[in-house]
Design a protein around this motif. Structure first.
Motif, mmCIF file in Angstrom:
data_model
loop_
_atom_site.group_PDB
_atom_site.id
_atom_site.type_symbol
_atom_site.label_atom_id
_atom_site.label_comp_id
_atom_site.label_asym_id
_atom_site.label_seq_id
_atom_site.Cartn_x
_atom_site.Cartn_y
_atom_site.Cartn_z
ATOM 1 N N THR A 40 0.837 -1.208 0.000
ATOM 2 C CA THR A 40 0.000 0.000 0.000
ATOM 3 C C THR A 40 0.868 1.253 0.000
ATOM 4 O OG1 THR A 40 -1.688 -1.228 1.200
ATOM 5 C CG2 THR A 40 -1.929 1.151 1.157
ATOM 6 N N ASP A 83 -13.757 1.512 -0.066
ATOM 7 C CA ASP A 83 -13.206 0.281 0.514
ATOM 8 C C ASP A 83 -12.485 -0.396 -0.641
ATOM 9 O OD1 ASP A 83 -12.762 -2.325 1.337
ATOM 10 O OD2 ASP A 83 -14.793 -2.659 2.084
ATOM 11 N N THR A 84 -11.156 -0.431 -0.554
ATOM 12 C CA THR A 84 -10.357 -0.842 -1.708
ATOM 13 C C THR A 84 -9.798 -2.249 -1.524
ATOM 14 O OG1 THR A 84 -8.323 0.080 -0.785
ATOM 15 C CG2 THR A 84 -9.685 1.557 -2.099
ATOM 16 N N TRP A 85 -10.169 -3.154 -2.391
ATOM 17 C CA TRP A 85 -9.635 -4.518 -2.324
ATOM 18 C C TRP A 85 -8.520 -4.696 -3.337
ATOM 19 C CZ3 TRP A 85 -8.653 -8.254 -5.820
ATOM 20 C CH2 TRP A 85 -8.167 -9.472 -5.293
HETATM 21 C C1 WTA Z 1 -7.017 -8.718 2.207
HETATM 22 C C2 WTA Z 1 -2.830 -5.338 0.867
HETATM 23 C C3 WTA Z 1 -11.178 -7.276 2.303
HETATM 24 C C4 WTA Z 1 -7.331 -9.860 1.258
HETATM 25 C C5 WTA Z 1 -3.298 -4.303 -0.157
HETATM 26 C C6 WTA Z 1 -6.126 -9.879 0.351
HETATM 27 C C7 WTA Z 1 -8.934 -7.140 1.883
HETATM 28 C C8 WTA Z 1 -5.013 -9.515 1.281
HETATM 29 C C9 WTA Z 1 -9.083 -5.810 1.420
HETATM 30 C C10 WTA Z 1 -3.845 -8.870 0.573
HETATM 31 C C11 WTA Z 1 -10.396 -5.235 1.456
HETATM 32 C C12 WTA Z 1 -6.999 -6.390 1.242
HETATM 33 N N1 WTA Z 1 -11.401 -6.013 1.906
HETATM 34 N N2 WTA Z 1 -9.984 -7.858 2.313
HETATM 35 N N3 WTA Z 1 -10.630 -3.987 1.081
HETATM 36 N N4 WTA Z 1 -7.865 -5.380 1.032
HETATM 37 N N5 WTA Z 1 -7.624 -7.454 1.769
HETATM 38 O O1 WTA Z 1 -0.922 -8.439 -0.003
HETATM 39 O O2 WTA Z 1 -7.425 -11.055 1.994
HETATM 40 O O3 WTA Z 1 -0.877 -7.203 2.203
HETATM 41 O O4 WTA Z 1 -5.910 -11.136 -0.252
HETATM 42 O O5 WTA Z 1 -2.163 -6.354 0.229
HETATM 43 O O6 WTA Z 1 -5.607 -8.583 2.203
HETATM 44 O O7 WTA Z 1 -2.904 -8.383 1.495
HETATM 45 P P1 WTA Z 1 -1.622 -7.618 1.003
#
Ligand code: WTA
Length: 676
Positions: free
Chosen positions: A337, A437-439
């Protein structure tokens, strides 16, 4: 994903969150005054652009890429697919140039690029250190430090490890590497020596950038000392460049002659002119290690062109970034991030980026709100875990400050529970700021699912709709589509520009992990996220958490196997199994089950010793919350640890699920006995 010793991933109703999400039906349309000024200001505009981007992704992404500067144009937008996709082949560009030079040479020369606040406070409780770097000044600093790297013999393609606190120099370090084509590998400042040496050696970094100390919650973190400890196991590191953060020589810092040099002394020796190296679009930009389902973290490799384009465009549209915004993403640059949404995305947009060095509760619980008030922050992006902590600390801390400068809020890193979302909306956004809410994931490089704030209605707990060009689907393990409303595996069926291209030194593992678990009708692998999700009747996505052996503790991603490996490395431990259990504040907490080598007693002292041991091996973030001694672990007949049963036990204190594959039923009774 099915590594030996683990169960196959199963879609497990991450039950509590899921139940509450199933009942959630509130909808918040974009505030009209926000939509009126937004880049994309209506649902129709979003739907139209989305449809176009899916129908002709090449045209969509080419247009986006055209908003950046290229030294040479690309010859094709997308080539190949799946694990072999390339983007903007033939094109040459430099991300440092697009983040800095492009603005410094134009109208943004005197605009503040980085606005940094140190953690230290005076006796009046007010911050002591604030630094502002304009794009012009950042340009000069980045060129100078790029020359320092060159003077130390760093060449294009060399790996440079970075272990620093959150400050302008960390951003300068990244941008300087990108400028000369060196591949940076940032290691989060909370990792311990052992975790550093593993990462440094895996990608053969010969240079490491660090600093004497950093400040955290009123204390000093002795980063240089930790690096020294790590270096004992890194024979190939020939140079450690140390930024001096403490106002005067910090205690206990020693410099190894011939290996260690001071940042400021080297900066004084070189010129402030260093042109950006034209990079091939597919040249590696950085490596970032993340946890997976095996004991060893994987070094994901991001490349230049596609990553630049997608971090640029998502920052622009999802944060609706405008010239006058003061943008603050609270993430550390040690995580993805911070790479994409503290440094590369917002700077490519010419934004003013706020960085804060320290903890949210130092000197008091309102530090973040004081920062928003002081610097008139307009966009605020943080993690659900932080929001839950703010709720716990009480609303009075928030009410002391004027938050009227805020116009957009964001969350990232873990599912947000609807209650926390509503609090954020009410108490911080005063019911007028959209929440995005950013996934996304380290692997995806940029945000893939999030509401476009002026266009898409939000729902508490849902990341809502895909970004342009992104095609998420919910499928079964066999790759069959799952009907709306039902849970399944989240896969991304079309290529997108910012996906990590490989795992450093192990392309086979990359293919295995991401493109082998779920297959399409043509038999080709589809990108598997490791997450469970469902899609509702409006086409909104609801993330349900990981379906593999990765756990998410306060938004930090950890592999259960990684913690198990650390535990069994302790001489008194015979076997260990680690699972996540729901935790109100952290999202998930770490529960460890441990069997001891013959002749060792399961004492409280040993329990504490083992918890500390994990913190020392990996970092404090991996310290188990619960650690139980047991005489045996539940295993299948083929000898695999049944983590599912342990998860149930750690969560509810009982085991009711299917135990038919359990080899020895006596083990359950024993586990319960030990569960005092
Ligand atoms: C979780 C972080 C729900 C998810 C950017 C993913 C989320 C993992 C969300 C990646 C969200 C990240 N809602 N779950 N908005 N954002 N996740 O690699 O399980 O540290 O696979 O990246 O965090 O984590 P990473």
């Amino acid at each position: 994903m099915s590594s030996p010793g683990t169960e196959k991933p199963v879609i497990e109703a991450v039950s509590q969150t899921f139940d509450s999400l199933m009942r959630e039906d509130r909808v918040f349309p974009p505030p009209p005054e926000f939509a009126a000024k937004a880049y994309i200001g209506s649902a129709e505009a979003y739907e139209r652009m989305y449809a176009e981007s899916i129908a002709d992704p090449n045209a969509f992404w080419a247009k986006a890429a055209g908003e950046l500067e290229w030294f040479e144009p690309w010859t094709s937008v997308l080539e190949g697919s799946g694990a072999d996709a390339t983007w903007f082949a033939g094109g040459k560009l430099n991300l440092s140039h697009n983040c800095v030079d492009r603005h410094a040479r134009g109208a943004r020369k005197d605009k503040v690029a980085l606005l940094w606040e140190g953690e230290l406070c005076g006796e009046d409780g007010r911050p002591k250190e604030i630094r502002k770097l304009t794009y012009g000044q950042l340009h000069e600093e980045v060129q100078r430090f790029a020359n320092v790297l060159k003077a130390q013999g760093v060449k294009k393609g060399d790996r440079v490890a970075i272990y620093m606190g959150l400050g302008p120099e960390l951003a300068i370090a990244l941008l300087s590497c990108a400028r000369i084509g060196a591949i940076h590998s940032v290691i989060f400042g909370g990792f311990a020596a052992h975790a550093i040496s593993d990462r440094v050696n895996d990608s053969d970094c010969q240079i490491i950038l660090t600093q004497d100390i950093s400040y955290r919650r009123g204390g000093e973190v002795k980063l240089k000392q930790i690096v020294d400890e790590a270096m004992a196991k890194c024979p190939n590191v020939r140079r450690v460049i140390v930024y001096q953060r403490a106002p005067h020589a910090a205690s206990g810092i020693s410099m190894t002659p011939g290996r260690d040099v001071w940042w400021h002394q080297e900066m004084a020796k070189v010129s402030g002119f260093c042109p950006a190296e034209p990079m091939d679009s597919e040249d590696p930009l950085y490596i970032l290690y993340t946890s997976g389902t095996t004991g060893k973290p994987k070094g994901l490799v991001h490349t230049t062109g596609g990553y630049s384009v997608q971090t640029y465009l998502t920052s622009k549209y999802i944060f609706d970034l405008k010239e006058e915004d003061v943008y603050w993403c609270t993430a550390d640059i040690g995580w993805v991030t911070g790479h994409s949404y503290v440094v590369y995305g917002p700077l490519q947009n010419g934004a003013t980026v706020l960085m804060y060095e320290g903890a949210p509760n130092y000197p008091a619980n309102d530090r973040f709100w004081q920062i928003v008030d002081d610097h008139k922050v307009s966009i605020f992006y943080t993690a659900p875990t932080a929001i839950r902590a703010f709720i716990k600390w009480g609303d009075d801390w928030v009410k002391k400050h004027d938050l009227s400068s805020l116009r957009l809020l964001g969350t990232v890193g873990e599912p947000i529970n609807p209650e926390a979302w509503m609090w954020y909306h009410r108490e911080i956004g005063k019911e007028r700021c959209p929440i995005v809410d950013t996934w996304w994931q380290t692997e995806t490089g940029s945000i893939l699912i999030a509401p476009i704030p002026g266009a898409v209605s939000t729902k508490p707990g849902s990341a809502t709709k895909p970004f342009f060009g992104v095609a998420p689907q919910i499928v079964t393990k066999e790759g069959e589509p799952v009907p709306a409303g039902q849970g399944g595996l989240l896969v991304i069926s079309k290529p997108w520009p910012s996906i990590a291209r490989t795992i450093w030194g192990d392309h086979e593992r990359y293919v295995q992990t991401y493109f082998s678990e779920v297959k399409g009708h043509d038999g080709k692998g589809i990108y598997f996220t490791g997450d469970g999700a469902r899609r509702d009747a409006d086409g909104c996505f609801w993330l349900m958490g990981r379906v593999d052996d990765v756990i998410n503790v306060s938004g930090h991603r950890l592999g259960t196997m990684e913690i198990e490996s650390a535990l069994v490395a302790h001489g008194k431990v015979a076997e260990a199994a680690v699972v996540g259990r729901p935790d109100e504040l952290k999202g998930q907490a770490i529960a460890a089950f441990v069997t001891l080598e013959e002749g060792n007693e399961p004492t409280e002292e040993l329990r504490q010793e083992l918890r500390k041991w994990v913190a020392k091996e990996i970092g404090a973030l991996a310290r188990p919350d619960d650690l139980r001694f047991t005489q045996m672990l539940p295993k299948t007949r083929s000898g695999k640890i049944m983590r599912r049963l342990l998860r149930e036990l750690a969560t509810t204190g009982e085991v009711k699920g299917d135990t038919t594959t359990l080899e020895d039923f006596g083990v359950l009774a024993k586990l319960r006995e030990n569960d005092e």
